[in-house]
Structures are given as structure tokens and as C-alpha cells.
Write a protein that holds these residues in place. Structure first.
Motif, PDB file in Angstrom:
ATOM      1  N   LEU A 170       0.811  -1.213   0.000  1.00 10.95           N
ATOM      2  CA  LEU A 170       0.000   0.000   0.000  1.00 10.95           C
ATOM      3  C   LEU A 170       0.848   1.268   0.000  1.00 10.95           C
ATOM      4  N   ARG A 188      -6.586   4.599   5.386  1.00  8.82           N
ATOM      5  CA  ARG A 188      -6.126   3.816   4.245  1.00  8.82           C
ATOM      6  C   ARG A 188      -5.899   2.355   4.639  1.00  8.82           C
ATOM      7  N   GLU A 192      -8.189   0.056   2.419  1.00 10.92           N
ATOM      8  CA  GLU A 192      -7.497  -0.599   1.315  1.00 10.92           C
ATOM      9  C   GLU A 192      -6.751  -1.860   1.723  1.00 10.92           C
ATOM     10  N   ARG A 240     -14.945   6.429  -1.362  1.00 11.27           N
ATOM     11  CA  ARG A 240     -14.955   4.966  -1.275  1.00 11.27           C
ATOM     12  C   ARG A 240     -16.331   4.397  -0.958  1.00 11.27           C
TER      13      ARG A 240
END
Length: 297
Positions: A170, A188, A192, A240
Motif C-alpha cells: 500500500l 487507508r 485498502e 470509497r
């Protein structure tokens, strides 16, 4: 062989608390850990404590650097880490003896990239659960991971064991020389990252230290750092498709107070700013952009 867990401890001006933290880390039941302590230009005698512990335990490495803030110290420790998993521990906190072992075993069993422990917030006069897991739960979907971590409002990275390969994939880095650097990193990580597992009956003890960076007096820079971090999170959640309660869309832009009492807050939500006396009574509103206003405003 690479360590199972790299424990990263940023150190700055924590002389009264540091030995307790280090004792909890060197006493871990998990074999195969490395302990990376980053002295971030601490002005007290923390470095002497670190060097004394390192002389007694070859798992401890001490790195010294000029002050780069909490984010910079964590990044420096991560760059030096070689473990399968990463664990961030703040130097005024402490962890259970089986903390690493329980989180590591849970992550391996669930094939998870993130293993989360309960967090107990400790103040001088009382303690309170910030998050308390009573059962094992596994989540892969972002909305559920945010819910299980109570995020928002809690953007803590310390109570989470993190697979290093995931962090490298990432490209996760902490922002340096700012406060509230956990917000962007954690959003994040959960938005993710991979599978998350909660681990009951293992506790991270978070000490509310009045001298710490975020708990000491709120300067205009700290308020600006917090505002920008939370504003970035709302934008990230919207991009998102992560659902947020309306209260988490109301972001404090600035607060004013005296004698320990906050008498005025400026809050932003969508395209509107609201000035609130004692955070209760709205006295003025104005439009600040052409964006859609927040639900409920």
C-alpha cells in the motif's frame, strides 16, 4: 530467519514512563521478535534508558535522529524493520505479556493482514474501554472493518498488528511533523488493507499523558492539523462509499477557550460553517463553498 513481529517504539520526552513500556515489550511470550526504539531527539534522559535496555537484550535496536515528530519516528522504525508483522507501541503505554503471541496466532489462523486488540484508556483517576472485543470476528469488507475498529471516531494504529507486506504494497507512510498523523494512515489501512480479525481478552493500555503532543495545549497548528486530517477522512469515505453518521461530518475548524473552558467552536459541514457557543448554541452560519451541505444541517 526474519522475526515474526517487529515492535516499533517512537521515543520523545517520556523518561518517567519508558521503563514500564520496555518491560512490557521485552517480557513478551512470543519468541522471534525484534524491538526497534527510535529516539526522536528527546531532550530528557530517555536515550540513557534505551541504551541500558539495549545492552541487556540483543533484540533491542536503538536509532537516534533529529526530531521529526511521531510520524517521522514511526517511519524510521518501519524502514529498519524486518519482521513478518509490524506492531507500533507508544513509549508511554504498555501491553499484556501475551499481546504479540495472541495477535500473531489470530492473524495466522484467520489469514488476516490486521489483528486488533482491545484498548483501555488510562487516566490518573480512572480507566475506560476505548474499544473492548469480547469475541473473535473476521471482516474483509471496508465498511465492516471501520465499524469493528470504531473508526471514526477512533483512528488508533497502536492496537493493531499489521502484516509488513501489506504496508509495503500500500506504500503506507505517516505524515511527518504534523499531529493526528494516525487519521490518514488508519483510514487507508482499513479502506485498502486486507482481512481484519478482532482478538478478545488481549489489551493495549493507552496512557492519557497530559504532556503528550495531542493532549497538551491546543495550538492553532494542532487545530489546523486535526481539521485537515478529519476533512481528508470525510472526502476519503465519500470517494470509497463508506457510510458516515452525520455527526462525523461536522468537523471542528477552530476552537477558542480560556481557563480550561471552550467557549466557541467553528464547525464545518459540507458547504457551511457554524459558530457555536460552548459547542451547544449556534450563533452564526455561513456558506463556504458550493458543495452539497451536510445532511441534518
Amino acid at each position: 530467519m526474519e522475526p515474526k513481529v517487529s515492535i516499533i517504539i517512537p521515543v520523545y520526552n517520556v523518561e518517567p514512563f519508558l521503563a514500564r513500556c520496555l518491560d512490557s515489550v521485552v517480557g513478551q511470550t512470543l519468541r522471534g521478535i525484534e524491538i526497534i526504539c527510535v529516539d526522536d531527539g528527546s531532550p530528557d534522559r530517555s536515550i540513557d534508558i534505551l541504551n541500558r535496555y539495549a545492552a541487556q537484550d540483543d533484540r533491542i535496536r536503538v536509532i537516534s535522529q533529529e526530531n521529526r515528530g511521531l510520524g517521522g519516528a514511526r517511519n524510521r522504525g518501519f524502514d529498519a524493520a524486518t519482521g513478518e508483522f509490524i506492531l507500533f507501541v507508544d513509549s508511554d503505554d504498555w501491553i499484556d505479556p501475551a499481546y504479540c503471541e495472541r495477535l500473531y496466532e489470530a492473524a495466522r489462523e484467520a489469514e488476516a493482514d490486521i489483528a486488533c486488540a482491545s484498548m483501555l484508556k488510562i487516566r490518573p483517576s480512572y480507566s475506560k474501554w476505548t474499544i473492548h472485543y469480547t469475541e473473535r470476528q473476521v471482516a474483509a469488507e471496508a465498511q465492516e472493518k471501520f465499524r469493528l475498529c470504531r473508526c471514526p471516531p477512533d483512528f488508533y494504529v497502536m492496537n493493531k498488528l499489521l502484516r509488513r507486506e501489506m504496508l509495503l504494497r500500500l506504500g503506507l507512510r505517516f505524515r511527518e511533523r504534523v499531529c493526528y498523523e494516525d487519521v490518514e494512515y488508519t483510514m487507508r489501512l482499513l479502506g485498502e488493507g486486507g482481512v481484519l480479525v478482532t482478538v478478545p481478552d488481549v489489551v493495549y493500555r493507552y496512557v492519557v499523558n497530559g504532556a503528550s503532543i495531542t493532549k497538551s495545549r491546543q495550538t492553532p497548528k494542532k487545530q489546523q492539523d486535526k481539521y485537515l486530517a478529519h476533512k481528508a477522512f470525510v472526502a476519503y469515505a465519500d470517494a470509497r462509499g463508506i457510510r458516515l453518521d452525520a455527526r462525523f461530518r461536522r468537523i471542528t475548524r477552530r476552537s477558542f477557550g480560556r481557563w480550561g473552558l471552550t467557549w466557541l467552536k467553528i464547525k464545518e459541514c459540507g458547504d457551511r460553517e457554524t459558530y457555536r457557543l460552548f459547542d451547544l448554541i449556534p450563533v452564526w452560519r455561513k456558506r463556504v463553498t458550493d458543495k452539497q451541505a451536510c445532511d441534518g444541517h
